[in-house]
Enzyme design. Sequence first.
Site, short mmCIF file in Angstrom:
data_model
loop_
_atom_site.label_atom_id
_atom_site.label_comp_id
_atom_site.label_asym_id
_atom_site.label_seq_id
_atom_site.Cartn_x
_atom_site.Cartn_y
_atom_site.Cartn_z
N CYS A 67 -6.55 16.60 26.72
CA CYS A 67 -5.79 15.73 25.83
C CYS A 67 -6.35 15.98 24.43
O CYS A 67 -7.00 17.00 24.22
CB CYS A 67 -5.86 14.26 26.26
SG CYS A 67 -7.49 13.48 26.19
N GLY A 68 -6.14 15.09 23.49
CA GLY A 68 -6.64 15.32 22.14
C GLY A 68 -8.15 15.43 22.07
O GLY A 68 -8.69 16.31 21.41
#
Length: 154
Positions: A67-68
């Site tokens: 994810c980020g």
Amino acid sequence: MKLVLAADSAGKSLLDAVAAHLARQGEHEIVDLSVPADGSAETYAVMTDRAAEAILDGRAERGIFCCGTGIGVCISANKIPGIRAALTHDTYSASRAALSNDAQIITMGGRVIGPELAKSIVDTWLSSHFDPASPSAANVQAIDDLDRKHARIG
């Protein structure tokens, strides 16, 4: 080895670079269970649940989630009874995730590290294997005991 890969929109480009790297190696069976192909909105918790289930039901042995930051998918994965996930942003933590914690899943952040480092992290983790006779075995057993103690439905 059978690997499940998953990423949200913030981690997808990093995961794609890792997937291409793994495909070039030709040693692994890879299934990508990232965000739906139709592009519909989905939380990373839902995606993580779907991908972790592939490990729990035997369709995959290990997983790589992005994810980020890698934090959200790591927290989400660790909420699933039977899963041990580790946030890895360097090769040492990747090695220890396998050797000391028998982590079935590593997580990384697409906004935190670049693709070359991610490839090294994955290679290190995949070449590291937990020894159930190691000094870390008692810690992994204690983690599993906590998992069972706190696993609640409802």
